[in-house]
Write a protein that holds these residues in place. Structure first.
Motif, mmCIF file in Angstrom:
data_model
loop_
_atom_site.group_PDB
_atom_site.id
_atom_site.type_symbol
_atom_site.label_atom_id
_atom_site.label_comp_id
_atom_site.label_asym_id
_atom_site.label_seq_id
_atom_site.Cartn_x
_atom_site.Cartn_y
_atom_site.Cartn_z
ATOM 1 N N LYS A 70 -0.745 -6.619 0.812
ATOM 2 C CA LYS A 70 -1.301 -7.360 -0.319
ATOM 3 C C LYS A 70 -2.383 -8.339 0.128
ATOM 4 N N LYS A 76 -5.475 -5.776 1.382
ATOM 5 C CA LYS A 76 -5.999 -4.857 0.364
ATOM 6 C C LYS A 76 -6.838 -3.752 1.001
ATOM 7 N N TRP A 112 1.614 -2.152 -7.573
ATOM 8 C CA TRP A 112 0.491 -2.987 -7.126
ATOM 9 C C TRP A 112 -0.538 -2.131 -6.380
ATOM 10 N N CYS A 113 -0.081 -1.240 -5.499
ATOM 11 C CA CYS A 113 -0.999 -0.374 -4.758
ATOM 12 C C CYS A 113 -1.806 0.500 -5.707
ATOM 13 N N GLU A 148 -4.503 -1.645 -7.282
ATOM 14 C CA GLU A 148 -5.542 -2.071 -6.342
ATOM 15 C C GLU A 148 -6.192 -0.891 -5.617
#
Length: 260
Positions: free
Chosen positions: A100, A103, A129-130, A133
């Motif tokens: 995180k 990134k 989240w991956c 992003e």
């Protein structure tokens, strides 16, 4: 999500040092120089480990960002993947946190390590989240137990099943860590029995690395090669550099394609 490159170099890993091979890159300048020579030899990507001042493997966001910046400057088109390897030092939460903070375009994650705390809620949150992003997660798989863990994960978070990056590791638990081409069969048999879209690659330990990776290429997979897993050329000699290993693998793959 970017596809995995046909050939990715893993130039150092977490454990080997200069005593294992004098050309094993430890510092960021050495890693960048190695990446450039491997790009010229045919590698489309690099599996990135960074080391601290004492040469120990670390999950350090600052060092990762520095290395990625230098790699983009020197080899701008090279696919860069960071690792979350724990080496007994890092918790799953720490592994997820460094991703995180950095990134990256891509990260490799051991299924076995990520599931050590059985916190499926946090794992699913991490994958969500991956996705948001655009971080590609390559799942490292060593055994049938890992394949079963991945099956369970897919049930928990179905969206990843259509865009899986996988790494099948051959020979990790074999005697003296010497892989064989037949070690690939448990993974290809599993692939043939599941309904997923997987972009997969193979790495192999020991002196049969070239033979194993060629078998993976012939089976439709991609390859990860370098001093992290093996120091040896197909003829049993110790390779002079990571670039020499890349050149041999590329030549073997090209020859195989021409003979088809």
């Amino acid at each position: 999500m970017k596809a995995l490159p046909a050939i990715m170099v893993a130039p150092n890993g977490a454990r080997r040092r200069k005593a294992d091979h004098p050309k094993l890159p430890m510092t960021i300048p050495e890693i960048v120089s190695t990446a450039a020579s491997c790009w010229d030899a045919g590698a489309g990507g690099i599996h990135l480990h960074v080391r601290d001042e004492e040469g120990a493997h670390v999950l350090d966001a600052g060092l990762y960002k520095e290395a990625i910046t230098e790699l983009k400057s020197t080899v701008p088109d090279m696919f860069v993947q960071i690792t979350t390897e724990a080496v007994g030092r890092y918790s799953p939460q720490q592994q997820r946190q460094v991703v995180k903070e950095v990134k990256p375009v891509s990260v490799s994650v051991s299924i076995a390590e990520m599931l050590t705390d059985d916190d499926y809620s946090s794992i699913v949150d991490f994958y969500q989240w991956c996705d948001q992003e655009s971080v590609a997660v390559q799942h490292i798989l060593y055994s049938t137990n890992d394949l079963e863990s991945l099956n369970n994960l897919l049930k928990s978070y179905k969206p990843i099943s259509s865009r899986l990056h996988l790494l099948f590791v051959l020979g990790r638990y074999a005697k003296n860590q010497q892989s064989r081409p037949d070690d690939l069969l448990i993974f290809t048999d599993w692939l043939s029995g599941v309904d997923i879209g997987a972009d997969w690659a193979v790495c192999a330990f020991g002196q049969s690395e070239t033979e194993c990776l060629l078998a993976a290429h012939q089976a439709g997979g991609k390859v990860r090669v370098g001093f992290e897993n093996s120091l040896w050329n197909a003829d049993g000699s110790v390779a002079a550099s990571n670039a020499e290993r890349i050149a041999e693998i590329k030549q073997a793959m090209d020859n195989s394609d021409k003979s088809d």
